[in-house]
Structure formats: C-alpha cells, structure tokens
Design a protein around this motif. Structure first.
Motif, short mmCIF file in Angstrom:
data_model
loop_
_atom_site.label_atom_id
_atom_site.label_comp_id
_atom_site.label_asym_id
_atom_site.label_seq_id
_atom_site.Cartn_x
_atom_site.Cartn_y
_atom_site.Cartn_z
N LEU A 109 0.81 -1.21 0.00
CA LEU A 109 0.00 0.00 0.00
C LEU A 109 0.84 1.27 0.00
CD1 LEU A 109 -2.72 -1.04 2.61
CD2 LEU A 109 -2.93 -1.03 0.11
N THR A 110 2.15 1.13 0.21
CA THR A 110 2.99 2.32 0.34
C THR A 110 3.06 3.18 -0.92
OG1 THR A 110 4.33 1.25 2.04
CG2 THR A 110 5.32 3.12 0.89
N PRO A 111 3.30 2.61 -2.14
CA PRO A 111 3.40 3.45 -3.33
C PRO A 111 2.12 4.22 -3.59
CG PRO A 111 4.20 1.22 -3.77
CD PRO A 111 3.52 1.18 -2.45
N LYS A 112 2.23 5.50 -3.90
CA LYS A 112 1.06 6.32 -4.17
C LYS A 112 0.46 5.95 -5.51
CE LYS A 112 2.54 10.40 -1.54
NZ LYS A 112 2.87 11.85 -1.61
N ASN A 113 -0.86 5.86 -5.54
CA ASN A 113 -1.57 5.55 -6.78
C ASN A 113 -2.15 6.85 -7.34
OD1 ASN A 113 -3.34 4.65 -8.79
ND2 ASN A 113 -3.70 2.73 -7.72
N TYR A 114 -1.62 7.31 -8.48
CA TYR A 114 -2.02 8.60 -9.04
C TYR A 114 -3.20 8.49 -9.99
CZ TYR A 114 2.12 10.73 -6.99
OH TYR A 114 3.06 11.21 -6.10
#
Length: 314
Positions: free
Chosen positions: A21-26
C-alpha cells in the motif's frame, strides 16, 4: 511459546501488506482532473456557442470571443513561467476562476463586464492548459516510478483517459442547453439567465473538485520554489526557443494546419450558430445542433486516440 512463534510468523505478512500500500496511486488524481475539466468545459463550451447568438448588440459576443483568444495567444508566451511559480495544482485552480467569471459576466452582458472577463479568461486559459499538461505528465511519471511501470505506457494511459472524457464536454454541455431552453424558441432573458446560473453551478463544482487533487512536488517545482525566477533570463530563453521552432521546416509546414483549425472552430462556434442554426431552429436549437456536433467530435477523437495508442504500442 507457540503463541509467540505464531505472532512472529504473522508479522511479515502484515509488513508485506503495508508495503504494497505504500506506493502512491495517481490514477485517483487523473480521475479527479478528468471529471473537473469535463464539468468546467461542458459549461464553458456550451456558453461559448451561445455568445454570438445572445449578445448581438454591437457584435458584443463576437468581439468578446475575439478578445478572449487574442488574450489567450499573448498570455501563452508567459504561461509556463506562471505555472512554475504557482505550481501546477495552484495554476489549475486559479485557471478555473477565468471560466467562472466569463460565464458570470453573461448574466449582465455589457462592454464593461464582457471585455474584462474575456481578457482575464485569456490569461486563465493559458495557465490552466499548461498546468494540465504539467500536472498530468508529473502524475504519470510519479505513478510509473512508484509502481515500476513503463513511463510511456502510463503517460499514454493517463492522457487517453483525460482526453476521452474531455471529448464529451460539447455533447453533455449542449444537451443541458437544449433541456433548459427547449420551450424558449426566442431566447428570452429569463431562459438564458437560468442557463448561465446552471453553468455557474457546474463550474463551481468543477473548481471544488480540482481542490482535491494531490499536490505535485516534481523537481521543476521544487527548484522554482527554492530559487527566485529571473524574468529576463526567461524572456531570453523564450525568444531562443521561438526562433529555433520557426527555423524548423516541420513547424513552418504545420502552421497552416493550426490556422485552418482555428478558422474552422471560429466558424462553428460563432458564425454557424448565429447565421445558420438560430434562424432555422431558434436559440434552443443551438444546443441540439451543437450536441450532435459534440457527439461526432467525441467519437472521432476517441477513435483517433485509440489508433494512436495502438500504433504506439501502448
């Protein structure tokens, strides 16, 4: 001991799930940006189609559009500088105010309201489009980096969604015009006033939606925030860029296409609605005719995008 061991075995599973879940989803920001532009431009596009029809005294509508796009052309030369200073998100939000003011000016159309609103909208339009390109590209690059994806694929996907939704703005906006003015063949003041109030509400919703965008912190904006902008250096760089472009034969060959596109749009948005649609169908007919125009425009634009994505390998 068994309970302790079981907790130790479960711990890595929790850590792994958090790591995913850490990476930001743009993609969320692309959805918001696309919806906000759809709302803003469905209102503005439909209002623009009525300019030459409802503001006929002294050709106020035609002259206002001329001032608007002349202002747009001039301010485009310094739009990138303004976006670098403000940041892409702030430029997007500020840009929406120009469209709101232009539609609001149509509630009290006169030379004292329409001309200043048109001048300001030219500035606002220049920064909102530069801000859109900057924000969308930065979001695509960040998303690709966070999720280990190919940059070109993500840029193509994000642009495809944005332009796919944007293509429908003429169709949706003119359907609203048709619905509000369907019983108003003569284009009464009360009917058009209600329509512009509806458009103001739609633009306001689009502006509020724009505020939920995640603020981008790309390298260009960080450098601008840390260092003062040298306006003279920018002008020198701009003049060199323009000279380089004009020296490119490919750019010179494409200029006639730009000119033709501008003339075609001016005819459709101004003369076609005023001289052909209105005499035959009335003011309410402008909404219906331009909704058909917008539907076919959207279909062919989406088809063009799909072809571009296919042949580009996206």
């Amino acid at each position: 001991m068994e309970s302790v061991d079981s907790r130790d075995e479960e711990a890595p599973l929790v850590a792994d799930s958090l790591q995913v879940l850490t990476p930001k989803n743009y993609t969320r920001d692309v959805h918001i940006l696309s919806c906000a532009f759809l709302l803003i431009f469905l209102a503005y596009g439909a209002a623009q189609n009525l300019e030459t029809t409802v503001n006929t005294e002294g050709n106020l509508g035609t002259i206002s559009l001329g001032i608007l796009y002349t202002s747009f052309t001039c301010f485009s030369l310094v739009a990138s500088l303004v976006v670098r200073v403000l940041g892409s998100k702030n430029a997007l939000i500020l840009g929406t105010t120009g469209y709101w003011l232009f539609v609001a000016a149509n509630l009290f159309p006169s030379w004292y309201t329409m001309v200043p609103a048109s001048l300001y909208l030219g500035f606002a339009a220049s920064i909102i489009w530069v801000g859109e390109g900057t924000y969308l590209t930065a979001a695509a690059l960040s998303h690709a980096s966070n999720h280990k994806l190919h940059e070109g694929t993500v840029i193509g996907s994000f642009n495809g969604e944005f332009w796919g939704m944007f293509a429908s703005h003429q169709f949706v906006g003119n359907l609203i015009t048709l619905a509000v003015l369907k019983d108003d063949k003569g284009g009464s003041t009360s009917g058009t006033t209600l329509l512009f109030i509806v458009f103001l509400g739609v633009i306001t919703l689009g502006t509020i939606l724009m505020c939920f965008l995640r603020k981008e912190e790309d390298k260009g904006e960080k450098e601008t925030a840390d260092a003062s902008v040298n306006f003279y250096s920018y002008l020198v760089s701009l003049s060199k860029s323009i000279t380089t472009l004009l020296a490119d034969v490919r750019m010179l060959l494409i200029i006639p296409l730009f000119a033709y596109s501008g003339l075609q749009q001016a005819f459709v948005w101004a003369e076609f609605t005023k001289e052909i649609v209105t005499p035959a169908l009335g003011v309410s007919g402008v909404g219906g005719a331009m909704a058909v125009y917008g539907a076919f425009d959207a279909i062919f634009l989406v088809e063009l995008l799909l072809r571009w994505l296919y042949f580009s390998g996206f």
